[in-house]
Design a protein around this motif. Structure first.
Motif, mmCIF file in Angstrom:
data_model
loop_
_atom_site.group_PDB
_atom_site.id
_atom_site.type_symbol
_atom_site.label_atom_id
_atom_site.label_comp_id
_atom_site.label_asym_id
_atom_site.label_seq_id
_atom_site.Cartn_x
_atom_site.Cartn_y
_atom_site.Cartn_z
ATOM 1 N N ASP A 72 11.351 10.347 -7.524
ATOM 2 C CA ASP A 72 10.352 10.822 -8.482
ATOM 3 C C ASP A 72 9.015 11.103 -7.814
ATOM 4 O OD1 ASP A 72 9.956 8.182 -7.850
ATOM 5 O OD2 ASP A 72 9.114 7.648 -9.792
ATOM 6 N N LYS A 73 8.976 11.088 -6.481
ATOM 7 C CA LYS A 73 7.692 11.287 -5.806
ATOM 8 C C LYS A 73 7.745 12.498 -4.877
ATOM 9 C CE LYS A 73 7.765 6.736 -5.036
ATOM 10 N NZ LYS A 73 7.453 5.374 -4.603
ATOM 11 N N PRO A 74 7.595 13.690 -5.441
ATOM 12 C CA PRO A 74 7.704 14.892 -4.615
ATOM 13 C C PRO A 74 6.387 15.225 -3.921
ATOM 14 C CG PRO A 74 7.367 15.487 -6.888
ATOM 15 C CD PRO A 74 7.296 14.000 -6.834
ATOM 16 N N LEU A 89 13.635 -4.548 -0.135
ATOM 17 C CA LEU A 89 14.984 -4.784 -0.635
ATOM 18 C C LEU A 89 15.078 -4.056 -1.971
ATOM 19 C CD1 LEU A 89 15.278 -8.611 0.146
ATOM 20 C CD2 LEU A 89 15.641 -6.662 1.662
ATOM 21 N N GLU A 90 15.641 -2.859 -1.908
ATOM 22 C CA GLU A 90 15.716 -2.017 -3.109
ATOM 23 C C GLU A 90 17.141 -1.551 -3.370
ATOM 24 O OE1 GLU A 90 11.751 0.392 -3.433
ATOM 25 O OE2 GLU A 90 12.616 0.791 -1.480
ATOM 26 N N VAL A 91 17.919 -1.474 -2.284
ATOM 27 C CA VAL A 91 19.294 -0.992 -2.402
ATOM 28 C C VAL A 91 20.203 -2.227 -2.400
ATOM 29 C CG1 VAL A 91 21.066 0.422 -1.285
ATOM 30 C CG2 VAL A 91 18.650 1.083 -1.127
ATOM 31 N N ASP A 149 18.787 5.529 -14.183
ATOM 32 C CA ASP A 149 17.629 6.268 -13.687
ATOM 33 C C ASP A 149 16.360 5.674 -14.328
ATOM 34 O OD1 ASP A 149 15.573 8.083 -13.391
ATOM 35 O OD2 ASP A 149 16.823 9.854 -13.695
ATOM 36 N N ARG A 150 15.431 5.179 -13.501
ATOM 37 C CA ARG A 150 14.271 4.479 -14.051
ATOM 38 C C ARG A 150 13.316 5.371 -14.826
ATOM 39 N NH1 ARG A 150 11.215 2.921 -8.308
ATOM 40 N NH2 ARG A 150 9.179 3.304 -9.199
ATOM 41 N N ASN A 151 13.473 6.701 -14.682
ATOM 42 C CA ASN A 151 12.569 7.605 -15.398
ATOM 43 C C ASN A 151 13.240 8.378 -16.526
ATOM 44 O OD1 ASN A 151 10.404 6.992 -13.778
ATOM 45 N ND2 ASN A 151 10.996 8.477 -12.230
ATOM 46 N N PHE A 198 0.887 -1.172 0.000
ATOM 47 C CA PHE A 198 0.000 0.000 0.000
ATOM 48 C C PHE A 198 0.918 1.212 0.000
ATOM 49 C CE2 PHE A 198 -2.574 3.372 1.827
ATOM 50 C CZ PHE A 198 -3.730 3.251 1.077
ATOM 51 N N ARG A 199 0.932 1.935 -1.146
ATOM 52 C CA ARG A 199 1.849 3.082 -1.276
ATOM 53 C C ARG A 199 1.226 4.274 -0.565
ATOM 54 N NH1 ARG A 199 2.885 0.735 -6.802
ATOM 55 N NH2 ARG A 199 5.140 0.593 -7.040
ATOM 56 N N THR A 200 1.567 4.468 0.698
ATOM 57 C CA THR A 200 0.880 5.515 1.477
ATOM 58 C C THR A 200 1.186 6.911 0.954
ATOM 59 O OG1 THR A 200 2.658 5.615 3.099
ATOM 60 C CG2 THR A 200 0.811 4.160 3.618
ATOM 61 N N MET A 234 1.361 -2.019 4.737
ATOM 62 C CA MET A 234 1.403 -0.577 4.474
ATOM 63 C C MET A 234 2.849 -0.117 4.523
ATOM 64 S SD MET A 234 -1.850 0.963 6.405
ATOM 65 C CE MET A 234 -3.467 0.282 6.122
ATOM 66 N N ARG A 235 3.243 0.551 3.485
ATOM 67 C CA ARG A 235 4.619 1.043 3.447
ATOM 68 C C ARG A 235 4.647 2.447 4.027
ATOM 69 N NH1 ARG A 235 7.588 1.396 -2.270
ATOM 70 N NH2 ARG A 235 6.144 3.112 -2.639
ATOM 71 N N THR A 236 5.633 2.741 4.872
ATOM 72 C CA THR A 236 5.707 4.101 5.412
ATOM 73 C C THR A 236 6.069 5.044 4.265
ATOM 74 O OG1 THR A 236 8.015 3.860 6.042
ATOM 75 C CG2 THR A 236 6.376 3.316 7.721
ATOM 76 N N VAL A 293 10.852 -7.473 -2.130
ATOM 77 C CA VAL A 293 11.802 -6.961 -3.125
ATOM 78 C C VAL A 293 11.125 -5.879 -3.966
ATOM 79 C CG1 VAL A 293 13.294 -7.555 -5.074
ATOM 80 C CG2 VAL A 293 12.839 -9.245 -3.283
ATOM 81 N N GLY A 294 11.698 -4.691 -3.951
ATOM 82 C CA GLY A 294 11.233 -3.614 -4.836
ATOM 83 C C GLY A 294 12.087 -3.694 -6.090
ATOM 84 N N SER A 295 11.625 -4.519 -7.032
ATOM 85 C CA SER A 295 12.500 -4.775 -8.194
ATOM 86 C C SER A 295 12.657 -3.537 -9.076
ATOM 87 C CB SER A 295 11.962 -5.947 -9.015
ATOM 88 O OG SER A 295 10.634 -5.687 -9.386
ATOM 89 N N ASN A 296 11.744 -2.569 -8.963
ATOM 90 C CA ASN A 296 11.901 -1.360 -9.779
ATOM 91 C C ASN A 296 13.155 -0.605 -9.354
ATOM 92 O OD1 ASN A 296 9.321 -2.099 -10.511
ATOM 93 N ND2 ASN A 296 8.320 -0.535 -9.291
ATOM 94 N N ASP A 297 13.260 -0.371 -8.054
ATOM 95 C CA ASP A 297 14.438 0.358 -7.580
ATOM 96 C C ASP A 297 15.679 -0.525 -7.561
ATOM 97 O OD1 ASP A 297 13.842 3.091 -7.169
ATOM 98 O OD2 ASP A 297 12.486 2.513 -5.564
ATOM 99 N N LEU A 298 15.497 -1.795 -7.256
ATOM 100 C CA LEU A 298 16.667 -2.678 -7.230
ATOM 101 C C LEU A 298 17.343 -2.691 -8.610
ATOM 102 C CD1 LEU A 298 18.281 -4.599 -5.422
ATOM 103 C CD2 LEU A 298 16.891 -6.478 -6.263
HETATM 104 C C1 PEP Z 1 9.985 -0.771 -6.275
HETATM 105 O O1 PEP Z 1 10.920 0.024 -6.185
HETATM 106 O O2 PEP Z 1 10.034 -1.841 -6.919
HETATM 107 C C2 PEP Z 1 8.705 -0.469 -5.604
HETATM 108 C C3 PEP Z 1 7.731 -1.346 -5.566
HETATM 109 O O3 PEP Z 1 8.569 0.776 -5.068
HETATM 110 P P1 PEP Z 1 8.194 2.084 -5.926
HETATM 111 O O4 PEP Z 1 7.939 1.635 -7.349
HETATM 112 O O5 PEP Z 1 7.006 2.663 -5.271
HETATM 113 O O6 PEP Z 1 9.423 2.903 -5.779
#
Ligand code: PEP
Ligand code: MG
Length: 760
Positions: free
Chosen positions: A514-516, A608-610, A642-644, A470-472, A506-508, A629-634
């Motif tokens: 990219d989320k200002p 686990l992103e870093v 840079d993912r964006n 849950f992306r708070t 729930m994620r803090t 695992v946050g595979s987007n940031d990992l």
């Molecule tokens: C991720 O990094 O994989 C993730 C789920 O978090 P967010 O996309 O919200 O950064």
């Protein structure tokens, strides 16, 4: 030289439309460099030609007509060699080819340089002069630098389909192909129907009134009719639509509330403006505030407010307005800005898809189109809706491609593709309530990623085990200040109590990068490596504590809350976060003053992103209850991409062998440590990714609502031990493309080919 260059680039980027910008460019260069001619030839890859697109010095009549093969003449040579060509007398060059239309007989000196973006030759830029001479090194450097700077503008125009639109690039037989941004996947064929808004706030002339009471009544009546209309539209929405879609209409309802928009509009009426003008003044202020926000999700809210206000305006000016009429054959809705309420108004049996000239994947229109399962294409800003009106359109929501006026044999082919896609979806839907168990009886657990209220959706589908992420931050981004504890409590409580038997993770607050937040501006050179996620909330414990208290209070009487920390890099961060969570827990417990309260400390996990955490997993395991695992940031941090950033988007690939190796390592270690582990990045919702993750030993995957059915179908169609063989094979490959090809071929042989063609 540098100042001239800067001035030219600035002026060109300010000129709207590619053709006008290029014409301005050649004129400015010719004047600044005092040459006799400057021209631009743009590449058309379909026809393998470089087409004269703008010139100042050659014959204007040749623009769009002179088409030079990729391997022809000196222009072709510049593109072919991908380097500048500086020739004293071009007529004597062995590759010189005469094109009588351009009338260049008197020009001898020639300097040409390729325009290249991301390794692709987009065109060639030339300077020519009567005098027989070699251009100086400075002149050459100038042209090369300028070409590099305008390459981005041309690439953008190419992406927007503007190149095709320009007359010189029109395809034969009136048929055209243009590209937009995929907003919702799927294929559709139908007649383009444009949504003409007769009266718009933006075109209204401001007027004052003579009778305040009359204007207030006119406004209130219009609001009442609009409210009834919105209610009608929302009642017409399919019950099965996700809660976040229904939330769009409740937001409209809130805006119509007398204390919201109404109070401010009536204040303007009391200042002397008539009802329509008052509405315009208030709404323009609101919309400007939203548009100024950096976050695309919030910018989209401006569109909703304007949409709703245009409806009210229609009834202020014409209280007896008739309902809109639609054709009784399949159609594709086209508008500058497609809104949720427009979609709700269209007859669903005939509406096949949507094209929103503006807008993005975050637009409500895109979200709604995904939810009702029709394709949507967004953001083709260089096209006027009227160009698509009443034309046969084929839209491909996977690639973002629109074919205008296709040939009869293409229409037959498109119909065939649509029928194939329909039967695929029928098969997927038929299985959606069946458990996610493979043919060799291995059970997978699917969870939902969300940031909005989810109640019914989760409660109704036994196959969704809970909320995995849950992306708070999303509710924080929808507000213009930090939401107070009570507001957070109510939101979290409503989710926990609607799904008491399902885990809600729930994620803090995960802001930064990219989320200002508009009310906590963070300006940094390297936002993704900076003040992000847990780093922000540990530095501002008051934000963390308020959120932790709200979550813990909300969990009273329930046992389904899990708390997850984003962007963790060190054990110290986990310890500090735990200390704060404990503080919040004891505070809340004490305030409850209920000796019988069984409230428990929620389970705690980390994302686990870093990459660093992977090497300390066993140590982290001593402090937390689960991993995700946050595979987007990992992927972003492992590949240093840079993912964006579109410039490096081709390098961002979760199928990179190193990413797969790390994912495998995490699964093996977590299973050995007996720590529950989930994957909640986009990879989990991608059929090829889900197959590999299962083979690696992940049993819990969390994904967006629209991917759950698809992934369920994938698991029900395959065997675990086959995927393990596949994994062993791909782990020996050395590049991401080969991995993807092999996994796609696997899906294809298991009857899941439709998902491969559909791009996952
Ligand atoms: C991720 O990094 O994989 C993730 C789920 O978090 P967010 O996309 O919200 O950064
Ligand atoms: Mg992340």
């Amino acid at each position: 030289m540098l100042t001239t260059l800067k001035h030219i680039v600035q002026e060109v980027s300010r000129t709207p439309g590619l053709d006008a910008a290029l014409n301005r460019l050649v004129t400015l260069v010719k004047e600044a460099m005092q040459v006799d001619s400057c021209s631009i030839y743009l590449a058309n890859y379909e026809q393998q030609q470089l087409i004269l697109t703008a010139t100042n010095g050659l014959d204007q009549g040749a623009v769009g007509k002179v088409r030079i093969g990729f391997y022809e003449g000196v222009i072709g040579l510049v593109g072919q060699r991908e380097e500048p060509l500086n020739i004293e007398n071009v007529h004597q060059h062995p590759r010189f080819k005469h094109y009588p239309e351009v009338k260049e007989e008197n020009y001898n000196a020639f300097l040409g340089t390729p325009i290249i973006y991301q390794r692709k030759v987009l065109g060639v830029m030339t300077m020519q002069q009567r005098e027989m001479r070699r251009f100086s090194l400075d002149e050459e450097a100038f042209l090369v630098t300028l070409a590099a700077q305008i390459a981005l503008e041309i690439a953008n125009a190419d992406m927007l389909g503007e190149l095709i639109q320009s007359e010189s690039m029109a395809l034969p037989s009136g048929q055209q192909v243009i590209n937009g941004v995929p907003g919702s996947s799927g294929l559709a064929l139908g007649i383009g129907v444009t949504w003409n808004q007769q009266i718009l706030l933006s075109t209204l002339v401001n007027r004052r009134h003579k009778n305040e009471a009359y204007e207030i009544i006119a406004y209130r009546d219009a609001v009442e009719i609009t409210r009834a209309e919105v209610k009608q539209l929302s009642l017409g929405l399919d019950e099965s639509l996700p809660d976040d879609i229904k939330a769009i209409f409740s937001m409209y309802d809130q805006l119509l509330d007398a204390n919201s928009l109404g109070r401010e509009v009536e204040k303007r009426i009391k200042e002397g403006w008539n009802a329509a003008t008052s509405l315009k003044l208030v709404v323009e202020e609101y919309a400007a505030r939203f548009k100024a926000m950096q976050d695309p999700y919030m910018q989209e809210r401006a569109v909703d407010i304007i949409d709703l206000s245009n409806r009210i305006l229609g009834y202020i000016l014409n209280p007896t307005k008739k309902p809109r009429e639609f054709p009784d054959k399949p159609f594709i809705l086209v508008a500058d800005e497609i809104t949720a309420s427009m979609l709700a108004e269209c007859p669903s049996e005939m509406l096949q898809g949507v094209i929103s000239i503006n807008g993005s994947q975050n637009s409500h229109a895109a979200i709604l189109a995904r939810a009702i399962g029709i394709p949507a294409i967004m953001g083709i800003a260089s096209i006027l809706p009227s160009l698509l009106d009443q034309k046969t359109l084929f839209i491909d929501g996977y690639s973002g491609m629109i074919t205008i006026s296709p040939e009869p044999q293409q229409i037959r082919e498109f119909r065939h593709l649509i029928a194939e896609e329909k039967s695929l979806h029928e098969r997927i839907d038929a299985m959606s309530n069946e458990p996610s168990v493979t043919l060799d009886h291995h059970e997978m657990h699917l969870y939902l990623n969300t940031g909005l209220v989810v109640k019914q959706e989760l409660a109704d589908n036994d196959n969704i085990k809970g909320v995995g992420l849950f992306r708070t931050e999303i509710p924080f981004m929808q507000s213009d200040h930090f939401p107070p504890e009570q507001a957070q409590y109510e939101l979290y409580r409503s989710i926990l109590e609607a799904n008491p038997d399902k885990d809600i993770t729930m994620r803090t607050l995960d802001i930064g990068g990219d989320k200002p937040l508009s009310y906590l501006p963070i300006v940094e050179d390297n936002p993704f490596l900076g003040w992000r996620g847990i780093r922000v909330t540990l530095d501002q414990p008051e934000i963390f504590l308020v959120q932790a208290r709200a979550m813990i209070r909300a969990s009273e009487d329930y046992t389904n809350l899990q708390i997850m920390l984003p962007m963790i890099t060190t054990i110290a961060e986990v310890k500090e976060a735990k200390r704060l969570l404990k503080q919040a827990y004891y505070e809340v417990k004490e305030e409850l003053k209920d000796p019988l309260s069984t409230m428990m400390m929620p389970k705690l996990g980390i994302m686990l992103e870093v990459p660093a955490v992977v090497y300390q997993l066993s140590q982290f395991a001593q402090h937390v209850d689960f991993f995700s695992v946050g595979s987007n940031d990992l992927t972003q941090y492992l590949l240093a991409v840079d993912r964006n950033n579109p410039r490096v988007s081709s390098l961002y690939n979760s199928f990179h062998p190193s990413v797969l190796a790390v994912l495998q390592e995490i699964a093996t270690q977590a299973n050995k440590l007996e720590k529950p582990i989930t994957v909640c990045g986009e990879l989990a919702g991608d059929p090829a990714g889900a197959v590999l993750l299962m083979a690696m030993g992940y049993q819990k995957l969390s994904m967006n609502a629209h991917n759950i059915r698809k992934i369920n179908w994938v698991f029900r169609s395959i065997q675990l031990h086959h995927t393990q063989q596949l994994l062993a094979d791909v782990m020996s490959l050395d590049n991401p493309d080969e991995v993807k090809i092999q996994v796609d071929a696997f899906l294809e042989t298991h009857g899941l080919g439709g998902l491969v063609r559909a791009g996952g």
